[in-house]
Motif scaffolding. Structure first.
Motif, mmCIF file in Angstrom:
data_model
loop_
_atom_site.group_PDB
_atom_site.id
_atom_site.type_symbol
_atom_site.label_atom_id
_atom_site.label_comp_id
_atom_site.label_asym_id
_atom_site.label_seq_id
_atom_site.Cartn_x
_atom_site.Cartn_y
_atom_site.Cartn_z
ATOM 1 N N GLY A 127 0.795 -1.224 0.000
ATOM 2 C CA GLY A 127 0.000 0.000 0.000
ATOM 3 C C GLY A 127 0.822 1.266 0.000
ATOM 4 O O GLY A 127 0.296 2.353 -0.220
ATOM 5 N N GLN A 128 2.160 1.130 0.253
ATOM 6 C CA GLN A 128 3.018 2.310 0.320
ATOM 7 C C GLN A 128 4.050 2.347 -0.795
ATOM 8 O O GLN A 128 4.921 3.212 -0.804
ATOM 9 N N THR A 129 3.960 1.422 -1.750
ATOM 10 C CA THR A 129 4.953 1.414 -2.820
ATOM 11 C C THR A 129 4.837 2.637 -3.714
ATOM 12 O O THR A 129 5.782 2.978 -4.422
ATOM 13 N N SER A 130 3.685 3.308 -3.695
ATOM 14 C CA SER A 130 3.535 4.527 -4.482
ATOM 15 C C SER A 130 4.240 5.709 -3.842
ATOM 16 O O SER A 130 4.359 6.773 -4.461
ATOM 17 N N GLY A 131 4.710 5.549 -2.606
ATOM 18 C CA GLY A 131 5.443 6.631 -1.966
ATOM 19 C C GLY A 131 5.050 6.808 -0.514
ATOM 20 O O GLY A 131 3.943 6.447 -0.092
ATOM 21 N N LEU A 132 5.973 7.354 0.268
ATOM 22 C CA LEU A 132 5.745 7.638 1.679
ATOM 23 C C LEU A 132 5.294 9.081 1.800
ATOM 24 O O LEU A 132 6.067 10.001 1.538
ATOM 25 N N LYS A 133 4.053 9.285 2.189
ATOM 26 C CA LYS A 133 3.465 10.620 2.194
ATOM 27 C C LYS A 133 3.558 11.244 3.576
ATOM 28 O O LYS A 133 3.213 10.618 4.577
ATOM 29 N N ILE A 134 4.020 12.499 3.606
ATOM 30 C CA ILE A 134 4.166 13.241 4.851
ATOM 31 C C ILE A 134 3.359 14.522 4.734
ATOM 32 O O ILE A 134 3.566 15.315 3.808
ATOM 33 N N ASN A 135 2.424 14.725 5.647
ATOM 34 C CA ASN A 135 1.620 15.946 5.633
ATOM 35 C C ASN A 135 2.474 17.147 6.012
ATOM 36 O O ASN A 135 3.257 17.098 6.968
ATOM 37 N N VAL A 136 2.309 18.236 5.241
ATOM 38 C CA VAL A 136 3.076 19.456 5.470
ATOM 39 C C VAL A 136 2.147 20.635 5.763
ATOM 40 O O VAL A 136 2.279 21.326 6.760
ATOM 41 N N ASN A 137 1.190 20.885 4.839
ATOM 42 C CA ASN A 137 0.214 21.964 4.998
ATOM 43 C C ASN A 137 0.885 23.295 5.353
ATOM 44 O O ASN A 137 0.666 23.882 6.410
ATOM 45 N N GLU A 138 1.697 23.764 4.422
ATOM 46 C CA GLU A 138 2.488 24.976 4.647
ATOM 47 C C GLU A 138 2.266 25.960 3.507
ATOM 48 O O GLU A 138 2.194 25.574 2.341
ATOM 49 N N ASP A 139 2.142 27.230 3.853
ATOM 50 C CA ASP A 139 2.055 28.296 2.858
ATOM 51 C C ASP A 139 3.452 28.806 2.538
ATOM 52 O O ASP A 139 4.205 29.183 3.443
ATOM 53 N N LEU A 140 3.800 28.809 1.252
ATOM 54 C CA LEU A 140 5.105 29.276 0.812
ATOM 55 C C LEU A 140 4.994 30.709 0.309
ATOM 56 O O LEU A 140 4.190 30.995 -0.572
ATOM 57 N N LYS A 141 5.812 31.582 0.842
ATOM 58 C CA LYS A 141 5.832 32.974 0.416
ATOM 59 C C LYS A 141 6.914 33.183 -0.632
ATOM 60 O O LYS A 141 7.997 32.610 -0.542
#
Length: 264
Positions: A127-141
């Motif tokens: 189920g994770q072979t598509s990639g290890l996802k890490i939540n960030v939820n950050e606004d980039l200026k």
């Protein structure tokens, strides 16, 4: 693969050097750097086969929205990334705006070396072979460099299957340096070889960050959000555990606690 030491935290708030006033796209861009560090586990080596680093700015389902960063593909031993050492794994200019997640795409050659020197495959569940996802939820200026620290908790991420096999089920937290500081110091004597735990105490259920001292007794805890921490030092026998209270961390700063002496 690039291993560096002691990233200046102020870098996270500086305008990035790639910004060009004559280029409209660059003027609307931020810069992203992705760094990998480790909260240690009781193994000799944990090697991951990193293929890509990607970001998602849309939270779209499936593969929509994922964009490749310029990545440093290769083998990374997570257990070498302690006491301020880290690996630079990706970085480039990126459109200003909101990003939802960072994803690490791994290849098949992930391995675990046990304390007795035996090396075994480290399997990534299907189920994770598509990639290890890490939540960030950050606004980039626009015009700002953001250095995201991915703190890979090895002790929680390596799972024994009970048949001599091991799975990699990553537990990773992401902290942008623009919102974080670090704590450093030195522990004596060298023989104490303590685990160092930084526990945030000014909020309920605050973060706990782990590291170990290096060969010279030094340690540095990266990615600590601004606040107050208790440092706990879990020493090897015959040395006694100790702790240091009320360690203040300020964003974009390094807090030095000096020399911590452990006794028998």
């Amino acid at each position: 693969m690039k291993f560096l030491r002691f990233l200046p935290l102020a870098l996270a708030s500086l305008a990035f050097a790639g910004c060009n006033d004559d280029n409209e796209t660059d003027n609307d861009s931020a810069a992203i750097q992705v760094l990998l560090i480790d909260a240690p586990g009781d193994y000799k080596a944990v090697n991951i086969d990193l293929q890509k680093v990607q970001v998602n700015a849309t939270n779209a389902a499936g593969e929509e929205g994922w964009q490749d960063l310029d990545s440093e593909a290769g083998k990374y031993n997570l257990l070498s990334l302690v006491n301020g050492s880290y690996a630079f794994i990706a970085g480039q200019n990126f459109p200003a705006g909101h990003i939802e997640q960072i994803r690490l795409v791994l290849g098949p050659n992930n391995t675990l070396t046990l304390k007795d020197g035996t090396t075994v495959d480290l399997k990534v569940p299907s189920g994770q072979t598509s990639g290890l996802k890490i939540n960030v939820n950050e606004d980039l200026k626009a015009g700002v460099t953001y250095s995201f620290v991915l703190d890979f908790d090895v002790a929680k991420s390596v799972v024994a299957r009970g048949n001599g096999e091991y799975n990699l089920k990553p537990v990773i937290r992401a902290v942008p340096f623009a919102l974080a500081g670090s704590i450093k110091g030195t522990v004596t004597p060298l023989a104490a070889k303590p685990q160092v735990m930084a526990i945030r105490t000014d909020v309920a259920n605050g973060d706990t960050i782990n590291t170990y001292t290096d060969a010279n007794g030094g340690f540095q805890v990266f990615g600590a959000k601004a606040g107050t921490y208790r440092l706990e030092f879990k020493a090897a026998a015959p040395y006694k555990d100790t702790q240091k209270e009320n360690v203040s961390v300020v964003a974009d700063n390094v807090t030095s606690v000096g020399v911590i002496t452990l006794t028998q």
